[in-house]
Design a protein around this motif. Structure first.
Motif, PDB file in Angstrom:
ATOM      1  N   LEU A 206       0.838  -1.194   0.000  1.00 23.31           N
ATOM      2  CA  LEU A 206       0.000   0.000   0.000  1.00 23.31           C
ATOM      3  C   LEU A 206       0.878   1.250   0.000  1.00 23.31           C
ATOM      4  O   LEU A 206       2.064   1.174   0.364  1.00 23.31           O
ATOM      5  CB  LEU A 206      -0.948  -0.002   1.190  1.00 23.31           C
ATOM      6  N   PRO A 207       0.335   2.379  -0.421  1.00 22.76           N
ATOM      7  CA  PRO A 207       1.145   3.609  -0.402  1.00 22.76           C
ATOM      8  C   PRO A 207       1.610   3.912   1.010  1.00 22.76           C
ATOM      9  O   PRO A 207       0.863   3.708   1.980  1.00 22.76           O
ATOM     10  CB  PRO A 207       0.171   4.681  -0.918  1.00 22.76           C
ATOM     11  N   ASP A 208       2.831   4.379   1.155  1.00 23.48           N
ATOM     12  CA  ASP A 208       3.345   4.632   2.511  1.00 23.48           C
ATOM     13  C   ASP A 208       2.617   5.770   3.216  1.00 23.48           C
ATOM     14  O   ASP A 208       2.778   5.958   4.423  1.00 23.48           O
ATOM     15  CB  ASP A 208       4.857   4.879   2.477  1.00 23.48           C
ATOM     16  N   ARG A 209       1.783   6.532   2.493  1.00 20.64           N
ATOM     17  CA  ARG A 209       0.988   7.593   3.115  1.00 20.64           C
ATOM     18  C   ARG A 209      -0.443   7.126   3.392  1.00 20.64           C
ATOM     19  O   ARG A 209      -1.285   7.914   3.847  1.00 20.64           O
ATOM     20  CB  ARG A 209       0.951   8.818   2.190  1.00 20.64           C
ATOM     21  N   HIS A 210      -0.750   5.849   3.122  1.00 19.10           N
ATOM     22  CA  HIS A 210      -2.091   5.307   3.339  1.00 19.10           C
ATOM     23  C   HIS A 210      -2.397   5.267   4.835  1.00 19.10           C
ATOM     24  O   HIS A 210      -1.507   5.030   5.659  1.00 19.10           O
ATOM     25  CB  HIS A 210      -2.169   3.893   2.740  1.00 19.10           C
ATOM     26  N   LEU A 212      -3.606   3.012   6.617  1.00 15.57           N
ATOM     27  CA  LEU A 212      -3.283   1.724   7.222  1.00 15.57           C
ATOM     28  C   LEU A 212      -1.781   1.457   7.289  1.00 15.57           C
ATOM     29  O   LEU A 212      -1.365   0.432   7.829  1.00 15.57           O
ATOM     30  CB  LEU A 212      -3.948   0.581   6.433  1.00 15.57           C
ATOM     31  N   ALA A 213      -0.984   2.371   6.757  1.00 19.12           N
ATOM     32  CA  ALA A 213       0.462   2.142   6.693  1.00 19.12           C
ATOM     33  C   ALA A 213       1.094   2.055   8.073  1.00 19.12           C
ATOM     34  O   ALA A 213       2.175   1.476   8.226  1.00 19.12           O
ATOM     35  CB  ALA A 213       1.139   3.244   5.881  1.00 19.12           C
ATOM     36  N   GLY A 214       0.444   2.583   9.079  1.00 22.89           N
ATOM     37  CA  GLY A 214       1.005   2.531  10.423  1.00 22.89           C
ATOM     38  C   GLY A 214       0.664   1.270  11.184  1.00 22.89           C
ATOM     39  O   GLY A 214       1.146   1.073  12.310  1.00 22.89           O
ATOM     40  N   CYS A 215      -0.145   0.378  10.606  1.00 20.80           N
ATOM     41  CA  CYS A 215      -0.536  -0.851  11.299  1.00 20.80           C
ATOM     42  C   CYS A 215       0.585  -1.888  11.224  1.00 20.80           C
ATOM     43  O   CYS A 215       1.310  -1.981  10.233  1.00 20.80           O
ATOM     44  CB  CYS A 215      -1.797  -1.441  10.663  1.00 20.80           C
ATOM     45  N   ASP A 216       0.707  -2.672  12.293  1.00 17.00           N
ATOM     46  CA  ASP A 216       1.670  -3.774  12.282  1.00 17.00           C
ATOM     47  C   ASP A 216       1.201  -4.909  11.390  1.00 17.00           C
ATOM     48  O   ASP A 216       1.986  -5.525  10.674  1.00 17.00           O
ATOM     49  CB  ASP A 216       1.901  -4.298  13.702  1.00 17.00           C
ATOM     50  N   ALA A 217      -0.067  -5.235  11.467  1.00 14.47           N
ATOM     51  CA  ALA A 217      -0.673  -6.271  10.626  1.00 14.47           C
ATOM     52  C   ALA A 217      -2.075  -5.820  10.249  1.00 14.47           C
ATOM     53  O   ALA A 217      -2.710  -5.039  10.970  1.00 14.47           O
ATOM     54  CB  ALA A 217      -0.711  -7.613  11.350  1.00 14.47           C
ATOM     55  N   ILE A 218      -2.562  -6.325   9.133  1.00 19.24           N
ATOM     56  CA  ILE A 218      -3.840  -5.867   8.589  1.00 19.24           C
ATOM     57  C   ILE A 218      -4.748  -7.070   8.377  1.00 19.24           C
ATOM     58  O   ILE A 218      -4.297  -8.111   7.867  1.00 19.24           O
ATOM     59  CB  ILE A 218      -3.621  -5.124   7.249  1.00 19.24           C
ATOM     60  N   PRO A 287      12.957  -3.153  -2.207  1.00 18.61           N
ATOM     61  CA  PRO A 287      12.350  -1.870  -1.820  1.00 18.61           C
ATOM     62  C   PRO A 287      11.738  -1.150  -3.019  1.00 18.61           C
ATOM     63  O   PRO A 287      12.311  -1.142  -4.113  1.00 18.61           O
ATOM     64  CB  PRO A 287      13.546  -1.091  -1.253  1.00 18.61           C
ATOM     65  N   TYR A 288      10.576  -0.572  -2.814  1.00 18.31           N
ATOM     66  CA  TYR A 288       9.907   0.239  -3.835  1.00 18.31           C
ATOM     67  C   TYR A 288       9.606   1.605  -3.224  1.00 18.31           C
ATOM     68  O   TYR A 288       8.917   1.673  -2.191  1.00 18.31           O
ATOM     69  CB  TYR A 288       8.609  -0.412  -4.306  1.00 18.31           C
ATOM     70  N   PRO A 289      10.100   2.679  -3.791  1.00 16.56           N
ATOM     71  CA  PRO A 289       9.850   4.017  -3.235  1.00 16.56           C
ATOM     72  C   PRO A 289       8.353   4.294  -3.117  1.00 16.56           C
ATOM     73  O   PRO A 289       7.591   4.059  -4.058  1.00 16.56           O
ATOM     74  CB  PRO A 289      10.509   4.953  -4.256  1.00 16.56           C
ATOM     75  N   GLY A 290       7.928   4.783  -1.944  1.00 17.59           N
ATOM     76  CA  GLY A 290       6.530   5.148  -1.743  1.00 17.59           C
ATOM     77  C   GLY A 290       5.613   3.992  -1.432  1.00 17.59           C
ATOM     78  O   GLY A 290       4.397   4.180  -1.343  1.00 17.59           O
ATOM     79  N   VAL A 291       6.168   2.768  -1.264  1.00 19.96           N
ATOM     80  CA  VAL A 291       5.336   1.584  -1.003  1.00 19.96           C
ATOM     81  C   VAL A 291       5.717   0.977   0.340  1.00 19.96           C
ATOM     82  O   VAL A 291       6.904   0.837   0.655  1.00 19.96           O
ATOM     83  CB  VAL A 291       5.500   0.531  -2.119  1.00 19.96           C
ATOM     84  N   ALA A 292       4.705   0.619   1.138  1.00 18.47           N
ATOM     85  CA  ALA A 292       4.917  -0.067   2.420  1.00 18.47           C
ATOM     86  C   ALA A 292       4.294  -1.456   2.337  1.00 18.47           C
ATOM     87  O   ALA A 292       3.251  -1.645   1.695  1.00 18.47           O
ATOM     88  CB  ALA A 292       4.290   0.725   3.562  1.00 18.47           C
ATOM     89  N   PHE A 293       4.930  -2.440   2.958  1.00 20.05           N
ATOM     90  CA  PHE A 293       4.425  -3.810   2.976  1.00 20.05           C
ATOM     91  C   PHE A 293       4.007  -4.174   4.398  1.00 20.05           C
ATOM     92  O   PHE A 293       4.755  -3.927   5.352  1.00 20.05           O
ATOM     93  CB  PHE A 293       5.498  -4.798   2.507  1.00 20.05           C
ATOM     94  N   HIS A 294       2.820  -4.783   4.526  1.00 20.14           N
ATOM     95  CA  HIS A 294       2.345  -5.205   5.836  1.00 20.14           C
ATOM     96  C   HIS A 294       1.749  -6.601   5.722  1.00 20.14           C
ATOM     97  O   HIS A 294       0.980  -6.878   4.792  1.00 20.14           O
ATOM     98  CB  HIS A 294       1.289  -4.232   6.374  1.00 20.14           C
ATOM     99  N   PRO A 295       2.091  -7.497   6.657  1.00 20.23           N
ATOM    100  CA  PRO A 295       1.544  -8.861   6.591  1.00 20.23           C
ATOM    101  C   PRO A 295       0.060  -8.873   6.904  1.00 20.23           C
ATOM    102  O   PRO A 295      -0.446  -8.025   7.646  1.00 20.23           O
ATOM    103  CB  PRO A 295       2.342  -9.600   7.667  1.00 20.23           C
TER     104      PRO A 295
END
Length: 338
Positions: A206-210, A212-218, A287-295
């Motif tokens: 998801l975008p790192d500004r989304h 949900l980006a601050g969640c540990d898991a989704i 790594p992808y600029p502007g993208v965050a990964f969450h399990p």
């Protein structure tokens, strides 16, 4: 990774036979069910012409006059009774009939090329060759470790790779053009042996500004109103189907779009805010600029992968490769056990 060099045997044959043969007859073969006689040299030169999209370019590679190449192709077309190329001011391109003819002859030359490589390896006392089919997204983690260890243990084995969608990999297995393929477990594999070797977790990109980006898991309840984007790798890995099933399980309907693009391009769309995407956790090391990964939360958000091969394949190198893969799979399971 790409399939072995296009037309390598054909080009070498054409070059070798374009030179004076000092009384050695060229290679000729009758077309089955026909009175026509077609020589391999003309076919191999036609493949070079197709690769270069011009007679002049093919002539330079072959080291012969353009007129000689042109005469050979014309004679070949006369024998076949069909035009193989459309002549244009800026070069040539295959006709529809020419495309079909050249695709099949290129595949035949590729098989001869492989047979030569295999025989040469055996003649040198090496260990043979393995033709391996993979999904583009799998060359990391478990499979990467298996390939690295096998290459170190068996340096004489030729590893020949092909990547593509699962249905194409299975078709090549059944045509005996691949020794083994690695696909998502559950892929239809009629007449083949299969074995589950490893699994990987699923993450949301998801975008790192989304928000949900601050969640540990989704979990999926948080994703019911999101739009998902899938590319070739996600579709081949069944991640789009996984998302559809999980959203339906909680009474929702997935909003998604699938595009014939690479995962790299999908990640750029995610960074631009076009939607979210699912990836294997093996892909999160890139790594992808502007993208965050969450399990994804939960134990059932995993996808398993299997090896597929024909039961009658007696390639000794393949057997050694499978033995190592099974051993690594057992280690993988022990390491992940609670």
């Amino acid at each position: 990774m790409a399939e072995r060099t296009r037309g390598s045997f054909a080009a070498a044959t054409a070059i070798a036979n374009s030179r004076p043969n000092f009384g050695i007859a060229p290679i000729w073969t009758p077309i089955t069910g026909s009175q026509a006689i077609v020589d391999f040299i003309s076919i191999s030169q036609a493949l070079v012409v197709a690769d270069q999209s011009s007679f002049s370019g093919a002539a330079r590679i072959l080291g012969v006059k353009q007129s000689a190449v042109s005469r050979r192709i014309q004679a070949l077309e006369d024998e076949l009774g069909v035009s193989l190329f459309e002549r244009q001011s800026n070069g040539v391109r295959p006709t529809i009939a020419g495309q079909r003819f050249l695709e099949r002859t290129r595949a035949a030359f590729a098989e001869i090329d492989y047979a030569i490589k295999n025989a040469a390896a055996a003649g040198r006392g090496d260990e043979g060759a393995i033709r391996i089919g993979v999904l583009p997204s799998l060359l990391s983690g478990f499979l990467c470790d298996v390939l690295a260890e096998f290459r170190e243990a068996q340096p004489g084995v030729i590893l020949d790779f092909f990547d593509g969608p699962p249905e194409k990999l299975i078709a090549r297995i059944m045509e005996r053009r691949l020794d083994i393929a690695f696909v998502v477990s559950g892929t239809p594999t009629p007449g083949c042996d299969t074995e589950v070797l490893w699994s990987a977790g699923i993450c949301v990109a998801l975008p790192d500004r989304h928000p949900l980006a601050g969640c540990d898991a989704i979990d999926w309840e948080l994703l019911t109103d999101e739009h998902f984007i899938a590319g070739r790798e996600a579709a081949a890995a069944g991640l789009d189907a996984h998302a559809t099933e999980r959203i339906a399980r909680i009474g929702g309907r997935l909003s998604s779009s699938t595009h014939d693009v690479s995962q790299d391009l999908v990640m750029q769309f995610v960074a631009l805010g076009f939607g979210l995407s699912l990836v294997s956790d093996l892909s999160t090391t890139i790594p992808y600029p502007g993208v965050a990964f969450h399990p994804l939360a939960g134990e059932d958000h995993r996808v398993s992968y299997s090896a597929v091969w024909l039961p009658g394949n007696d390639n000794p190198a393949l057997r050694r490769f499978l033995s190592l893969a099974r051993s690594k799979s057992a280690e993988h399971l022990r390491a992940s056990a609670p």
